[in-house]
Design a protein around this motif. Structure first.
Motif, PDB file in Angstrom:
ATOM      1  N   ARG A 139       0.854  -1.177   0.000  1.00  0.00           N
ATOM      2  CA  ARG A 139       0.000   0.000   0.000  1.00  0.00           C
ATOM      3  C   ARG A 139       0.893   1.232   0.000  1.00  0.00           C
ATOM      4  O   ARG A 139       2.094   1.147   0.281  1.00  0.00           O
ATOM      5  CB  ARG A 139      -0.938  -0.002   1.201  1.00  0.00           C
ATOM      6  N   VAL A 140       0.265   2.389  -0.295  1.00  0.00           N
ATOM      7  CA  VAL A 140       0.987   3.654  -0.285  1.00  0.00           C
ATOM      8  C   VAL A 140       1.257   4.056   1.152  1.00  0.00           C
ATOM      9  O   VAL A 140       0.357   4.030   1.986  1.00  0.00           O
ATOM     10  CB  VAL A 140       0.156   4.743  -0.998  1.00  0.00           C
ATOM     11  N   VAL A 141       2.504   4.393   1.444  1.00  0.00           N
ATOM     12  CA  VAL A 141       2.861   4.770   2.803  1.00  0.00           C
ATOM     13  C   VAL A 141       3.457   6.172   2.788  1.00  0.00           C
ATOM     14  O   VAL A 141       4.445   6.411   2.095  1.00  0.00           O
ATOM     15  CB  VAL A 141       3.898   3.784   3.387  1.00  0.00           C
ATOM     16  N   PRO A 142       2.863   7.126   3.533  1.00  0.00           N
ATOM     17  CA  PRO A 142       3.468   8.446   3.619  1.00  0.00           C
ATOM     18  C   PRO A 142       4.690   8.400   4.514  1.00  0.00           C
ATOM     19  O   PRO A 142       4.700   7.681   5.522  1.00  0.00           O
ATOM     20  CB  PRO A 142       2.363   9.324   4.206  1.00  0.00           C
ATOM     21  N   SER A 143       5.713   9.128   4.108  1.00  0.00           N
ATOM     22  CA  SER A 143       6.909   9.216   4.926  1.00  0.00           C
ATOM     23  C   SER A 143       7.266  10.702   4.989  1.00  0.00           C
ATOM     24  O   SER A 143       6.619  11.504   4.308  1.00  0.00           O
ATOM     25  CB  SER A 143       8.022   8.400   4.290  1.00  0.00           C
ATOM     26  N   ALA A 144       8.289  11.081   5.733  1.00  0.00           N
ATOM     27  CA  ALA A 144       8.596  12.496   5.899  1.00  0.00           C
ATOM     28  C   ALA A 144       8.868  13.144   4.541  1.00  0.00           C
ATOM     29  O   ALA A 144       9.853  12.821   3.881  1.00  0.00           O
ATOM     30  CB  ALA A 144       9.802  12.648   6.811  1.00  0.00           C
ATOM     31  N   GLY A 145       7.965  14.021   4.100  1.00  0.00           N
ATOM     32  CA  GLY A 145       8.146  14.756   2.847  1.00  0.00           C
ATOM     33  C   GLY A 145       8.110  13.863   1.628  1.00  0.00           C
ATOM     34  O   GLY A 145       8.600  14.232   0.571  1.00  0.00           O
ATOM     35  N   ALA A 146       7.544  12.674   1.762  1.00  0.00           N
ATOM     36  CA  ALA A 146       7.539  11.764   0.609  1.00  0.00           C
ATOM     37  C   ALA A 146       6.354  10.820   0.691  1.00  0.00           C
ATOM     38  O   ALA A 146       5.751  10.648   1.746  1.00  0.00           O
ATOM     39  CB  ALA A 146       8.836  10.969   0.568  1.00  0.00           C
ATOM     40  N   LEU A 147       6.058  10.252  -0.454  1.00  0.00           N
ATOM     41  CA  LEU A 147       5.004   9.269  -0.528  1.00  0.00           C
ATOM     42  C   LEU A 147       5.644   8.021  -1.114  1.00  0.00           C
ATOM     43  O   LEU A 147       6.241   8.069  -2.192  1.00  0.00           O
ATOM     44  CB  LEU A 147       3.908   9.796  -1.459  1.00  0.00           C
ATOM     45  N   VAL A 148       5.558   6.924  -0.389  1.00  0.00           N
ATOM     46  CA  VAL A 148       6.217   5.708  -0.846  1.00  0.00           C
ATOM     47  C   VAL A 148       5.172   4.793  -1.473  1.00  0.00           C
ATOM     48  O   VAL A 148       4.206   4.419  -0.822  1.00  0.00           O
ATOM     49  CB  VAL A 148       6.929   5.016   0.325  1.00  0.00           C
ATOM     50  N   VAL A 149       5.366   4.485  -2.783  1.00  0.00           N
ATOM     51  CA  VAL A 149       4.328   3.781  -3.539  1.00  0.00           C
ATOM     52  C   VAL A 149       4.899   2.492  -4.118  1.00  0.00           C
ATOM     53  O   VAL A 149       5.832   2.532  -4.927  1.00  0.00           O
ATOM     54  CB  VAL A 149       3.813   4.667  -4.694  1.00  0.00           C
ATOM     55  N   PRO A 150       4.367   1.350  -3.733  1.00  0.00           N
ATOM     56  CA  PRO A 150       4.865   0.106  -4.328  1.00  0.00           C
ATOM     57  C   PRO A 150       4.252  -0.126  -5.712  1.00  0.00           C
ATOM     58  O   PRO A 150       3.105   0.248  -5.960  1.00  0.00           O
ATOM     59  CB  PRO A 150       4.386  -0.959  -3.343  1.00  0.00           C
TER      60      PRO A 150
END
Lengths: 485, 237
Positions: free
Chosen positions: A176-187
């Motif tokens: 799933r999409v995971v928000p991280s500091a200043g970023a969006l992590v998308v598999p």
């Protein structure tokens, strides 16, 4: 956003100034329309909030500047209260309608941009080949579509060394999409597998959020393409491996069996000659056997070497201008023993131009074609060779080798030109390389080779060579030649 | 038995080839000197003054073509080069460097002997024993009277055709490269115009060969040159 309210104020100020200027000429209710214009513009440019504000300010300004007594908020006549209410009400309606239109247009534009981005992605993916290039295209298009920096993280990489490592691990594990500091992590998920992770730089998650639906459709399309690219590459590799394996085993079989047979005969004959006391006739017979088998061996090894050289790209085309007759002549001479008493019919069109070919290679190709025809046609049936220019096929030189054999092997089709494919499995005179060598030679010349059944029975193997228009100057050396001796 | 005690220098690095050639050539009455390297070959040429050199181009320590050139600087001894199929450019280079003929490995003994005979004959001819008439198959070429007769009928050739035929006739049985023919017939300025030779050769064959599509007198060595077949050759073929 604050600038919208400032603009609303300015618009109302302009309307007031205009109203004061033309107030003498117009009736008061007409002047009120100027304020409606200001509210409408405010709604169109800045949306509902500023335009509501504009409506309120308009009422106040109208009251203060234009309604008697001027420059007070007092209202002399009660009917103006109705005017104010109507003005405010109409202003609100206009504001609502206009800003809704504006929102719809914005949405349409955004939708179009997304559609366009997906289309661009699709097109770029269609042009990409191989998993590496597909990945690069996805990243590049994502950067463009989301107007932000996008980075690709390989699943197989060492995630602990990177920033957002934890979010990446979660994104891979939970798909799933995971928000991280200043970023969006998308598999990049397709099927059961995660094909990589995209890290979107997300500097303004509140004011300019990334549309999750759009992100999902974009990433899904990319992931599917990557999955397909990887699958295709895997299949191609597997097929290549299987073919290489097949060729290797055929070669091994060929070397172990086909090469050994003549060697066995030679060894047997030679040792017999060494040891036994033989009659003259037997001795000659054995010697002839040795010579024949040695020649067969030489031919097979020659074919193997030719094929290897042609395949390895180690053959340089030494093309020269020459008449086809010459190559045909030397090819037939080389086949003299094999031809024996067979009739040979050569028909080369009188107007056939000079060819730009490698004489050694073309001779080899013709020898192989003729050899093939001889092998598969009855003894004493004629071998025919025809050549002419075919203008209907874009000016090519056609060279046909025709026989009256059993025709083409059923079900082989163009595979007859592949390596180690033999028309007849009982054929032990070669590895099934002759026609493959032909094809390699012809293709080196920019030509084509094909096999088709011949009318009236038999096979026709056909070479076409591109016709070069820049024929060399006539080989006539001035007047000396014209005055015939 | 072909040899009359002539001395043959065999330059060959493969022991098995030397063994077979030694046995076969000695059985034919030749005497033999052997060399396995370019160095040994140069010494042998200087010390033994052989009647013929049989040279394998694939020597381990050097260039057979350079060796040919070196030998030619001081000697007219016939040189037959031996090389593998597919190395036509080597053959052309060796012939242009002064080799007399070539053989492609593997070759039969009678092929070798035929080439050797031709080489010996030309070597003799160079010393003034030139035959004025060449007869090959149905071709009768009189070099003195400039007359060409095929199967009893006189044939008319253009001057260029005659020049080519006469050149090949003077070297009957010997292989001439395109280069050598161009230089002799057209002059050195035309050395690259190999298609001149090819086109005239095709015309010549139409007049001389019984079946121009299957020439048996004027034969092509693909990528190398032409040969007017020797009488024995033509009879065998």
């Amino acid at each position: 956003m604050g600038s919208g309210y400032a603009w609303a104020l300015a618009l109302v100020a302009v309307a007031t100034a205009a109203a004061l200027g033309i107030d003498a000429a117009l009736a008061l209710p007409d002047v009120a329309l100027l304020y409606l214009a200001a509210i409408m513009l405010s709604a169109a440019w800045h949306g509902r909030g500023p335009s509501t504000f504009a409506a309120a300010v308009s009422v106040a300004a109208f009251n203060y500047f234009l309604v008697e007594p001027r420059f007070t908020f007092e209202v002399a006549e009660p009917r103006y209260v109705l005017t104010f209410t109507m003005m405010f009400g109409v202003g609100l309606v206009i504001s609502g309608l206009t800003s809704r239109l504006r929102t719809q247009q914005r949405e349409a534009e955004a939708r179009e941009a997304k559609t366009h981005a997906l289309y661009a992605l699709g097109r770029a993916l269609a042009a990409a080949s191989g998993p590496e290039q597909i990945l690069r295209v996805v990243v590049e298009q994502a950067r463009r579509a989301f107007a932000t920096d996008v980075e690709l993280v390989e699943v197989t990489g060492a995630p602990s060394l990177r920033s957002h490592a934890e979010a990446i691990a979660t994104a891979i594990d939970e798909r799933r999409v995971v928000p991280s500091a200043g970023a969006l992590v998308v598999p990049l998920v397709a099927g059961d597998a995660v094909h990589g992770v995209l890290v979107f730089a997300d500097p303004e998650p509140v004011r300019r959020p990334i549309d999750p639906d759009f992100l999902e459709s974009f990433v899904r399309q990319g992931a599917i393409a990557i999955a397909q690219g990887r699958a295709a590459a895997g299949a191609a590799q597997a097929e290549g491996r299987a073919r290489a394996e097949e060729v290797r085993s055929t070669l091994l079989a060929a070397v172990s069996h086909d090469l050994r047979t003549p060697l066995a005969v030679i060894t047997g004959a030679a040792t017999t000659l060494q040891g036994e006391r033989l009659g003259e006739a037997q001795r000659d017979e054995l010697l002839a056997t040795v010579a024949d088998e040695a020649e067969r061996l030489e031919q097979m090894i020659g074919n193997l070497l030719d094929m290897t050289r042609l395949q390895a790209g180690g053959v340089v085309l030494r093309a020269q201008w020459l008449p086809l007759e010459e190559v045909v002549g030397s090819a037939l001479l080389r086949l003299e023993r094999r031809l024996g008493d067979r009739p040979v019919a050569v028909a080369i069109a009188a107007d056939l131009p000079l060819l730009w070919v490698d004489p050694v290679l073309l001779e080899q190709a013709l020898v192989n074609l003729a050899d093939n025809a001889l092998k598969y046609s009855p003894e004493l049936s004629a071998l025919e060779l025809r050549s002419f220019v075919d203008a209907t096929r874009g000016d090519v030189v056609v060279i046909e080798v025709l026989d009256r054999g059993p025709g083409l092997p059923v079900g082989l089709g163009p595979r007859v030109f592949e390596k180690f494919v033999r028309g007849d499995a009982r054929d032990r005179d070669g590895f099934g390389l002759g026609l493959a060598i032909c094809r390699a030679i012809v293709e080196l010349h920019g030509g084509t080779i094909a096999a088709r059944p011949r009318e009236g029975g038999g096979a026709c193997l056909e070479i076409t060579l591109p016709l070069r228009v820049d024929q060399p100057a006539a080989a006539i050396d001035a007047p000396a030649v014209r005055e015939s001796a | 038995m072909t040899g009359g005690g002539q001395l043959v220098l065999l330059v060959e690095d493969e022991a098995a080839m030397r063994r077979f050639l030694r046995a076969s050539l000695q059985a034919q009455g030749f005497r033999l000197v052997e060399a396995a390297t370019v160095r040994e070959a140069l010494i042998a040429v200087a010390t033994h003054n052989p009647d013929l050199v049989l040279l394998d181009l694939g020597l381990p320590d050097g260039d057979g073509i350079a060796l040919t050139r070196t030998i030619r600087e001081g000697s007219r001894v016939p040189i037959l080069v031996v090389s593998a199929r597919g190395r036509e450019s080597d053959k052309v280079e060796a012939l242009d460097a002064g080799a007399d003929d070539y053989l492609t490995k593997p070759f039969g003994m009678n092929e070798l002997l035929a080439r050797m005979r031709v080489a010996f004959r030309h070597h003799g001819a160079e010393r003034g024993e030139r035959a004025p008439v060449v007869e090959v198959g149905e071709l009768h070429l009189d070099l003195e009277r400039r007359q060409v007769v095929v199967a009893g009928t006189e044939v008319h050739l253009t001057p260029i055709e005659y020049k080519i035929l006469a050149l090949l006739g003077r070297n009957v049985g010997k292989l001439l490269t395109h280069q050598q023919i161009l230089e002799e017939v057209w002059g050195p300025a035309y050395a690259t115009h190999t298609h001149y030779v090819r086109v005239h050769m095709a015309e010549l064959r139409k007049k001389i060969e019984r079946d121009p599509a299957r020439p048996r007198i004027l034969v092509t060595e693909p990528g190398v040159g032409y040969r007017l077949r020797d009488r024995d050759d033509a009879a065998r073929g």
